[in-house]
Design an enzyme around this catalytic site. Structure first.
Site, mmCIF file in Angstrom:
data_model
loop_
_atom_site.group_PDB
_atom_site.id
_atom_site.type_symbol
_atom_site.label_atom_id
_atom_site.label_comp_id
_atom_site.label_asym_id
_atom_site.label_seq_id
_atom_site.Cartn_x
_atom_site.Cartn_y
_atom_site.Cartn_z
ATOM 1 N N GLU A 255 39.356 43.025 9.337
ATOM 2 C CA GLU A 255 39.849 43.778 10.513
ATOM 3 C C GLU A 255 41.102 43.044 10.941
ATOM 4 O O GLU A 255 41.017 41.874 11.324
ATOM 5 C CB GLU A 255 38.855 43.706 11.688
ATOM 6 C CG GLU A 255 37.439 44.077 11.388
ATOM 7 C CD GLU A 255 37.284 45.510 10.994
ATOM 8 O OE1 GLU A 255 38.152 46.314 11.385
ATOM 9 O OE2 GLU A 255 36.330 45.804 10.278
ATOM 10 N N CYS A 294 41.866 44.224 19.442
ATOM 11 C CA CYS A 294 42.330 44.823 18.186
ATOM 12 C C CYS A 294 42.372 46.342 18.308
ATOM 13 O O CYS A 294 43.078 47.013 17.565
ATOM 14 C CB CYS A 294 41.447 44.388 17.031
ATOM 15 S SG CYS A 294 39.694 44.561 17.346
HETATM 16 P P1 NDP Z 1 44.811 34.311 12.886
HETATM 17 O O1 NDP Z 1 44.885 35.229 11.738
HETATM 18 O O2 NDP Z 1 45.761 33.191 12.965
HETATM 19 O O3 NDP Z 1 43.362 33.672 12.999
HETATM 20 C C1 NDP Z 1 42.189 34.425 12.848
HETATM 21 C C2 NDP Z 1 41.076 33.525 12.357
HETATM 22 O O4 NDP Z 1 41.400 33.041 11.065
HETATM 23 C C3 NDP Z 1 40.879 32.289 13.208
HETATM 24 O O5 NDP Z 1 39.514 31.971 13.250
HETATM 25 C C4 NDP Z 1 41.654 31.237 12.454
HETATM 26 O O6 NDP Z 1 41.205 29.934 12.725
HETATM 27 C C5 NDP Z 1 41.332 31.629 11.044
HETATM 28 N N1 NDP Z 1 42.242 31.103 10.061
HETATM 29 C C6 NDP Z 1 43.583 30.982 10.147
HETATM 30 N N2 NDP Z 1 44.063 30.469 8.998
HETATM 31 C C7 NDP Z 1 43.011 30.258 8.184
HETATM 32 C C8 NDP Z 1 42.860 29.728 6.878
HETATM 33 N N3 NDP Z 1 43.914 29.343 6.173
HETATM 34 N N4 NDP Z 1 41.616 29.635 6.369
HETATM 35 C C9 NDP Z 1 40.553 30.032 7.063
HETATM 36 N N5 NDP Z 1 40.634 30.530 8.299
HETATM 37 C C10 NDP Z 1 41.856 30.653 8.866
HETATM 38 O O7 NDP Z 1 44.879 35.202 14.137
HETATM 39 P P2 NDP Z 1 44.841 34.770 15.664
HETATM 40 O O8 NDP Z 1 43.443 34.875 16.106
HETATM 41 O O9 NDP Z 1 45.543 33.509 15.946
HETATM 42 O O10 NDP Z 1 45.705 35.930 16.223
HETATM 43 C C11 NDP Z 1 47.061 36.011 15.807
HETATM 44 C C12 NDP Z 1 47.512 37.459 15.847
HETATM 45 O O11 NDP Z 1 46.677 38.243 15.016
HETATM 46 C C13 NDP Z 1 47.423 38.093 17.199
HETATM 47 O O12 NDP Z 1 48.494 37.771 17.983
HETATM 48 C C14 NDP Z 1 47.351 39.534 16.817
HETATM 49 O O13 NDP Z 1 48.622 40.026 16.582
HETATM 50 C C15 NDP Z 1 46.556 39.539 15.530
HETATM 51 N N6 NDP Z 1 45.159 39.866 15.744
HETATM 52 C C16 NDP Z 1 44.758 41.092 15.400
HETATM 53 C C17 NDP Z 1 43.466 41.474 15.577
HETATM 54 C C18 NDP Z 1 43.047 42.818 15.119
HETATM 55 O O14 NDP Z 1 41.901 42.999 14.710
HETATM 56 N N7 NDP Z 1 43.925 43.791 15.191
HETATM 57 C C19 NDP Z 1 42.445 40.613 16.166
HETATM 58 C C20 NDP Z 1 42.977 39.313 16.524
HETATM 59 C C21 NDP Z 1 44.258 38.971 16.271
HETATM 60 P P3 NDP Z 1 42.055 28.946 13.678
HETATM 61 O O15 NDP Z 1 41.995 29.545 15.026
HETATM 62 O O16 NDP Z 1 41.313 27.665 13.559
HETATM 63 O O17 NDP Z 1 43.439 28.925 13.125
#
Ligand code: NDP
Length: 675
Positions: A255, A294
């Site tokens: 998602e 989201c």
């Molecule tokens: P990220 O994609 O940065 O993070 C999402 C999850 O992935 C977090 O738990 C993060 O952990 C983890 N993650 C990041 N890098 C890795 C990796 N290399 N290996 C394993 N896990 C990883 O999204 P954010 O939550 O920071 O949100 C950033 C942007 O994403 C938002 O500003 C928005 O634009 C979008 N977003 C969209 C959503 C949707 O469903 N439409 C929902 C949420 C966000 P950690 O926090 O430790 O980095």
């Protein structure tokens, strides 16, 4: 507060490098996270070797019971989660969505699991398929839990709901979970996991939680594991490209970014209830969780003629939103999750502004109640207007994950459909119209690009659950940019953690293996009527052949008069002349069912407690006066319910004395267990 991971049965935080997490409201440090130091291979092995076998020993009903107990346990402690969540910037009503929404999802899965799944460890999927002329070779799909781990990577915006909506289907399926919350709100997720662990409801190894980095976890995945990810498209793509995901065909559910739309139809002009509902929903989606959902509405699509009225009405509504410390009474919108996120949102807004103008809100000039505007991550609601959405690109592709939405106009429904689909796949769109023909055009125009469509009008206004709320009963996910994944959707969400296998063999063999009698398998005929057996003594395949009964014209007329069902096919020979189905006057189907019950029921007080339903009824051959019927009743399957009784499913066939099948159905009874 130094957050620990819960792995291999204990809390630990071996990493040396500490990262700080700041309050979204005050900028103060609220927690510290240590990255690294965990052996991810061992974490997964523990889930596979300890959690998986323990869960798979339980039936679906037993696992559903665990979910219900966790939900009750968390409900009693949810105030603690609210208190922590304020630091993430959320208001009381935002917390209701995250905390209560998550607990509610557990309750729904617990209840649906008991009602819709058998009290067994595997599922039958679909009907038996005949694969041979003689009937000695048939097929049946079965589903069994994967032998691996459900790796859940969550976004920051829903530390509770995000974790629980993924956990419930996986646990119900019988697959242990390793959950990884987003670091910035992990102190809330951590508290939630601690509550679940302390309750000791789940078997050992069924839930582990990694706070901080996942290290080399992906290197240890196998074909039996599922990764379910929520977050940004960039991270999703990076993870999806991991060589192990491709090599092992690891299931990957994503998602991610979604430019969701709300579409105001031409009939829903100012002054209509649908116009007001559109305004209310867009304003709500911009401000709930400070737009960090989201599913939030990023594009408000309205007929060009109504655009000025839309902007005016939204401006009026948004101007009343008090931004500030979410703990304060009257504050309707808190900050975004952190200063980094605020920078991110404003950078995305700058990209939108190359094609759209801000028409409501000023990021440099707004009031914040009860908090410092610079130290907290505050942004006011920002409404933009894009004058040329057909030629624009950013407004359809740049997700500003905050209180931001762009209004865009259209001429004609075709253009509305084209604009809605420009997001290249999204989680949800909501449609505002009271005209079913318009609704149908929009639904079938945009359906293929959207995972969920909400039709909002005056009839459902009071009870509709909202554009932005995924319901556990309905699928959550969308094509393309939204990740191509699907979560929830009732039992569909459980199936993602199971393997479907096509079983092919003889009816006798498949009946024994699946514990479900299949036509063509041996039957057991005893002198005693099957209704005389207690639940545990009744064998699958146990059969009763009834006596015969001849249907007379008097029977049909009596039934017609008695019930009032005087449909012409039962009453008039003349009326059925040249009829495509009936060769003359025929008996009522329900008369045949009633006679069938009269033929197979054993009337004396006994272990059968109640008849509570009938499934898959088909009338196959009409019966005319003078024809003779009899009934075969066979125990098809059994599902224990509680200590007093269990459900018995009977395969019933009404046939003529010449052996032609008249009707088939499955009868459900509740049978007492031996006292
Ligand atoms: P990220 O994609 O940065 O993070 C999402 C999850 O992935 C977090 O738990 C993060 O952990 C983890 N993650 C990041 N890098 C890795 C990796 N290399 N290996 C394993 N896990 C990883 O999204 P954010 O939550 O920071 O949100 C950033 C942007 O994403 C938002 O500003 C928005 O634009 C979008 N977003 C969209 C959503 C949707 O469903 N439409 C929902 C949420 C966000 P950690 O926090 O430790 O980095």
């Amino acid at each position: 507060m130094r957050l620990e991971s819960f792995v291999r049965g204990s809390w630990m935080s071996p990493g040396q490098e500490l990262a700080e997490i700041y309050s979204a409201v005050t900028g103060d440090v609220v927690a510290q996270v240590a990255n690294g130091g965990l052996d991810m291979g061992e974490v997964l092995a523990y889930a596979r070797q300890v959690g998986g076998p323990a869960l798979r020993k339980l039936t679906f009903h037993q696992r559903a019971e665990l979910l219900k107990r966790i939900a009750i346990h968390l409900s009693e402690r949810k105030d603690q989660l609210y208190t922590l969540s304020y630091q993430t910037g959320t208001t009381r009503s935002d917390n209701f969505i995250d905390v209560d929404g998550g607990i509610g999802t557990l309750f729904v899965y617990a209840s649906k699991g008991r009602r819709e799944l058998p009290n067994a460890t595997f599922l039958l999927d679909g009907a038996v398929e005949p694969l041979s002329k003689g009937g000695s070779f048939v097929g049946q799909h079965v589903m069994t839990p994967l032998n691996g781990v459900a790796v859940h990577i969550n976004a920051f915006n829903f530390p509770c709901w995000g974790m629980l909506e993924k956990l419930a289907p996986a646990i119900l399926a019988g697959v242990p979970v390793v959950t990884k919350p987003a670091t910035i709100t992990s102190y809330v997720a951590h508290a939630l996991v601690r509550m679940i662990v302390e309750s000791r409801i789940l078997p050992e190894g069924a839930l582990q939680c990694i706070v901080g980095s996942t290290g080399d976890l992906f290197d240890h995945l196998t074909c039996q594991d599922v990764v379910s990810f929520t977050g940004s498209a960039d991270t999703a793509q990076k993870l999806q490209r991991h060589p192990v995901i491709a090599r092992e065909s690891v299931r990957f559910i994503a998602e991610r970014d979604s430019l969701n739309a709300a579409i105001l139809a031409p009939d829903a002009g100012p002054g209509t209830p649908e116009f007001d509902l559109f305004i209310k929903e867009v304003a709500k989606e911009m401000t709930v969780k400070a737009g960090q959902k989201c599913t939030a509405i990023r594009r408000a699509i309205a007929p060009n003629a109504h655009v000025p009225a839309v902007i005016e009405a939204l401006g009026e509504r948004l101007s009343k939103i008090k931004v500030g410390n979410p703990e304060l009474e009257g504050v309707r919108m808190g900050p975004v999750v952190g200063l980094g996120q605020r920078r991110d949102v404003l950078a995305q807004v700058a990209k939108l502004r190359t094609e759209a103008n801000i028409v409501v809100g000023d990021p440099d000039n707004f009031t914040v109640e009860g908090a410092d505007r610079e130290r907290g991550a505050f942004i006011p609601p920002l409404l933009l207007h894009c004058p040329d959405p057909i030629r624009a690109n950013n407004v359809h592709s740049v997700e500003a994950f905050g209180p931001v939405c762009t209004v865009m106009g259209y001429d004609g429904l075709d253009q509305a459909v084209a604009l809605a689909n420009r997001s290249d796949g999204s989680l949800v769109a909501s449609l505002y119209t009271y005209d079913p023909a318009t609704a149908a055009d929009l639904v079938f125009g945009v359906g293929a690009f959207h995972g969920r469509l909400v039709l909002i009008d005056r009839d459902c206004a009071k009870e509709q659950t909202g554009h932005g709320s995924p319901m556990p009963h309905m699928v959550h996910g969308g094509p393309g940019r939204a990740g191509g994944g699907e979560e929830l959707g009732g039992m569909r969400g459980v199936h993602h953690y199971m393997q479907r296998t096509a079983l092919q063999g003889s009816p006798a063999m498949l009946s024994r293996v699946t514990q479900s009698w299949i036509k063509g398998a041996p039957t057991i005929e005893e002198e005693r009527h099957p209704f005389r057996y207690y639940f545990e003594d009744l064998a699958i395949g146990q059969t009763f052949m009834s006596k015969e009964r001849t249907i007379t014209l008097e029977d049909i007329e009596h039934f017609a008069e008695f019930t009032g069902d005087t449909f012409y096919a039962h009453m008039s020979e003349e009326a059925t002349k040249n009829h495509p189905f009936f060769p003359g006057r025929v008996a009522h189907g329900y008369l045949l069912l009633s006679f069938a019950a009269g033929l197979f029921v054993d009337p004396d007080l006994g272990p059968v407690l109640a008849n509570y339903g009938l499934d898959s009824l088909r009338f196959i051959k009409p019966v005319q006066p003078g024809e003779t019927i009899r009934v075969r009743l066979t125990t098809k399957s059994k599902s224990p319910r509680n200590e007093q009784y269990g459900e018995v499913r009977w395969d019933v066939e009404i046939m003529t004395d010449k052996g032609e099948t008249v009707a088939t159905y499955e009868l459900l009874t509740m049978n007492a267990v031996r006292p």
